[in-house]
Design a protein around this motif. Structure first.
Motif, mmCIF file in Angstrom:
data_model
loop_
_atom_site.group_PDB
_atom_site.id
_atom_site.type_symbol
_atom_site.label_atom_id
_atom_site.label_comp_id
_atom_site.label_asym_id
_atom_site.label_seq_id
_atom_site.Cartn_x
_atom_site.Cartn_y
_atom_site.Cartn_z
ATOM 1 N N PRO A 171 0.704 -0.975 -0.018
ATOM 2 C CA PRO A 171 0.555 0.106 -0.043
ATOM 3 C C PRO A 171 0.492 1.039 -0.132
ATOM 4 O O PRO A 171 0.296 2.159 0.084
ATOM 5 C CB PRO A 171 -0.629 -0.131 1.147
ATOM 6 C CG PRO A 171 -0.104 -0.985 2.094
ATOM 7 C CD PRO A 171 0.500 -1.819 1.003
ATOM 8 N N GLY A 172 1.956 1.059 0.567
ATOM 9 C CA GLY A 172 3.015 2.918 0.628
ATOM 10 C C GLY A 172 2.971 3.483 1.775
ATOM 11 O O GLY A 172 3.255 4.197 1.476
ATOM 12 N N THR A 173 1.927 2.743 2.912
ATOM 13 C CA THR A 173 1.859 3.834 3.856
ATOM 14 C C THR A 173 2.737 3.672 4.830
ATOM 15 O O THR A 173 2.044 4.586 5.923
ATOM 16 C CB THR A 173 -0.054 3.127 4.158
ATOM 17 O OG1 THR A 173 0.093 1.804 4.609
ATOM 18 C CG2 THR A 173 -1.018 3.406 3.681
ATOM 19 N N GLY A 174 3.543 2.885 4.814
ATOM 20 C CA GLY A 174 4.151 2.644 5.829
ATOM 21 C C GLY A 174 3.961 1.705 7.314
ATOM 22 O O GLY A 174 4.604 1.800 7.866
ATOM 23 N N GLU A 175 3.118 1.440 7.046
ATOM 24 C CA GLU A 175 2.322 0.687 8.471
ATOM 25 C C GLU A 175 3.355 -0.579 8.729
ATOM 26 O O GLU A 175 3.567 -1.685 7.291
ATOM 27 C CB GLU A 175 1.083 0.217 8.419
ATOM 28 C CG GLU A 175 0.278 1.351 8.342
ATOM 29 C CD GLU A 175 -1.597 1.161 7.495
ATOM 30 O OE1 GLU A 175 -1.567 0.148 9.243
ATOM 31 O OE2 GLU A 175 -2.480 1.580 7.732
ATOM 32 N N VAL A 176 3.443 -1.465 9.290
ATOM 33 C CA VAL A 176 4.212 -2.322 9.874
ATOM 34 C C VAL A 176 3.721 -2.799 10.914
ATOM 35 O O VAL A 176 2.794 -2.939 12.077
ATOM 36 C CB VAL A 176 5.453 -2.356 10.698
ATOM 37 C CG1 VAL A 176 6.092 -3.799 11.003
ATOM 38 C CG2 VAL A 176 6.757 -1.328 9.906
ATOM 39 N N VAL A 177 3.258 -4.475 11.200
ATOM 40 C CA VAL A 177 2.239 -5.472 11.814
ATOM 41 C C VAL A 177 3.630 -6.558 11.889
ATOM 42 O O VAL A 177 3.924 -7.539 11.211
ATOM 43 C CB VAL A 177 1.265 -6.200 10.869
ATOM 44 C CG1 VAL A 177 1.264 -6.473 9.656
ATOM 45 C CG2 VAL A 177 0.559 -6.193 11.934
ATOM 46 N N GLY A 178 2.942 -7.179 13.324
ATOM 47 C CA GLY A 178 3.446 -8.343 13.830
ATOM 48 C C GLY A 178 3.064 -9.274 13.936
ATOM 49 O O GLY A 178 0.973 -8.931 14.437
ATOM 50 N N VAL A 179 2.612 -10.566 13.614
ATOM 51 C CA VAL A 179 1.635 -11.646 13.640
ATOM 52 C C VAL A 179 1.893 -12.742 14.662
ATOM 53 O O VAL A 179 3.466 -13.374 14.860
ATOM 54 C CB VAL A 179 1.991 -12.112 11.902
ATOM 55 C CG1 VAL A 179 0.947 -13.330 12.522
ATOM 56 C CG2 VAL A 179 1.391 -11.334 10.918
ATOM 57 N N ASP A 180 1.015 -12.848 15.870
ATOM 58 C CA ASP A 180 1.967 -13.968 16.918
ATOM 59 C C ASP A 180 0.954 -15.134 16.521
ATOM 60 O O ASP A 180 -0.723 -14.824 16.472
ATOM 61 C CB ASP A 180 1.533 -13.456 18.037
ATOM 62 C CG ASP A 180 2.112 -14.120 19.457
ATOM 63 O OD1 ASP A 180 2.546 -15.421 18.880
ATOM 64 O OD2 ASP A 180 1.300 -14.313 20.437
ATOM 65 N N ARG A 181 1.371 -16.194 16.641
ATOM 66 C CA ARG A 181 1.032 -16.912 15.875
ATOM 67 C C ARG A 181 0.704 -18.005 17.719
ATOM 68 O O ARG A 181 0.887 -18.566 18.092
ATOM 69 C CB ARG A 181 1.138 -17.817 14.961
ATOM 70 C CG ARG A 181 1.436 -17.600 13.427
ATOM 71 C CD ARG A 181 2.853 -17.993 12.585
ATOM 72 N NE ARG A 181 3.728 -17.345 13.108
ATOM 73 C CZ ARG A 181 4.744 -18.643 12.186
ATOM 74 N NH1 ARG A 181 4.628 -18.998 11.439
ATOM 75 N NH2 ARG A 181 6.202 -17.738 12.593
ATOM 76 N N GLY A 182 -1.270 -18.863 16.901
ATOM 77 C CA GLY A 182 -1.575 -19.622 18.742
ATOM 78 C C GLY A 182 -2.385 -20.800 18.579
ATOM 79 O O GLY A 182 -2.411 -20.481 16.808
ATOM 80 N N VAL A 183 -2.888 -21.408 19.017
ATOM 81 C CA VAL A 183 -3.579 -22.693 18.842
ATOM 82 C C VAL A 183 -5.283 -22.279 18.979
ATOM 83 O O VAL A 183 -5.138 -22.556 17.864
ATOM 84 C CB VAL A 183 -3.896 -23.866 19.749
ATOM 85 C CG1 VAL A 183 -4.689 -25.413 19.298
ATOM 86 C CG2 VAL A 183 -2.108 -24.228 19.171
ATOM 87 N N VAL A 184 -5.370 -21.653 19.387
ATOM 88 C CA VAL A 184 -6.955 -21.326 19.811
ATOM 89 C C VAL A 184 -7.004 -20.156 19.032
ATOM 90 O O VAL A 184 -8.282 -19.845 17.975
ATOM 91 C CB VAL A 184 -6.923 -20.406 21.225
ATOM 92 C CG1 VAL A 184 -8.602 -20.397 21.368
ATOM 93 C CG2 VAL A 184 -6.605 -21.960 22.556
#
Length: 311
Positions: A171-184
């Motif tokens: 998108p070019g907005t510079g947004e950063v996201v972290g993804v935490d993975r789990g079972v539930v």
């Protein structure tokens, strides 16, 4: 890879089965040769030598000579490419193939032919078979030079076109996201959104457990055991289809919304290892660990990360 459902006729299915058997017959000795010669410190046979061995095998076995030489030569090319991918570090080392798990063969070169029948149906050419119809759920990708005919565990046939998909523009907005993975919760985004991988309904899960119990109790080699395992396989394939659909939608959404996506660093192979141990040192809580492994693999963690990276 763009995949479509294939609908062969009853007369075409045995020939497709034969092509799959020929590919396994050629693939597995290549794996064995690669392992044997490597352990002995000797360079394994190259592509030209394997083609010479194929010529000798076709002269020795009438059932192999009755098959398509183009399909059989393509199986050797596929193994060569698989070894290149392994040495490049992009894929795992080629392993043995088993009937019902890795059924398929590739069509390329002069046999690569695709025709459009109408708005909903197309057809592809298969050596020794002829034209086979497939359901065109979307346009066949341009630039494809080969396609793979394969059968899943539920007995369904598919045709997959090998093309490199275009990456999704950020998108070019510079947004950063972290993804935490789990079972539930399959994936918890640092932006606050929670992603849940759907699974079979309770009714379907009950049918799956029922089929597995009946298969376990049926006499070995009986038709009843085979039938119950077939019912279970269809439900397991449906579960895999649901998971793949979720992964595709979630990975596309992430690629379109964020410029940088950071996934939690997890060693999924080690996390889902067996706890059975050995005969001298048996493991503890094996059943509980098996259930946890099954729950982890059902979330599609690795597939989600891989498809997001591709896009």
């Amino acid at each position: 890879m763009s995949r479509y459902r294939l609908y062969p006729t009853a007369e075409q299915v045995p020939v497709l089965d034969t092509h799959c058997a020929h590919e396994r017959f050629l693939w597995n000795p290549c794996v064995e040769q690669q392992s044997y010669f490597t352990r002995g410190g000797v360079r394994p046979p190259g592509h030209a030598e394997r083609n010479r061995q194929l010529t000798e095998a076709r002269a020795a076995f009438d059932w192999l000579a009755a098959g398509s030489v183009n399909v059989q030569q393509q199986a050797l090319r596929n193994f060569d490419q698989a070894m290149k991918n392994f040495f490049n570090g992009s894929h795992r080392k080629p392993d043995f193939r088993r009937r019902g798990q890795s059924d398929g063969f590739r069509v390329a070169g002069k046999d690569f032919r695709v025709g459009k029948l109408n708005r909903k149906w197309s057809q592809c050419w298969v050596p020794k078979v002829g034209w086979v119809k497939f359901r065109r759920t979307r346009d066949v990708p341009d630039g494809a030079k080969s396609y793979r005919i394969m059968r899943d565990r539920a007995g369904r046939w598919h045709v997959a076109f090998a093309v490199k998909p275009e990456p999704i523009e950020a998108p070019g907005t510079g947004e950063v996201v972290g993804v935490d993975r789990g079972v539930v919760i399959t994936a918890a985004l640092s932006a606050g959104k929670m992603l849940h991988c759907p699974t079979l309904t309770k009714r379907e899960q009950a049918k799956l457990r029922k089929a597995q119990r009946r298969a376990a109790r049926a006499p070995k080699g009986s038709g009843a055991k085979h039938a119950e395992y077939g019912k279970a396989a269809k439900l397991k394939v449906r579960e895999a289809d649901i998971r793949k659909d979720f992964v595709e939608e979630a990975s596309t959404s992430l690629a379109r919304r964020f410029d940088l996506i950071r996934f939690e660093n997890l060693n999924i192979v080690s996390m889902t290892g067996s706890a059975a141990g050995t005969r001298d040192e048996p493991g503890k809580n094996v059943a509980q660990k098996t259930g946890l492994n099954r729950a982890v693999l059902a979330q599609g963690w690795g597939m989600l990360r891989a498809r997001t990276e591709d896009k």
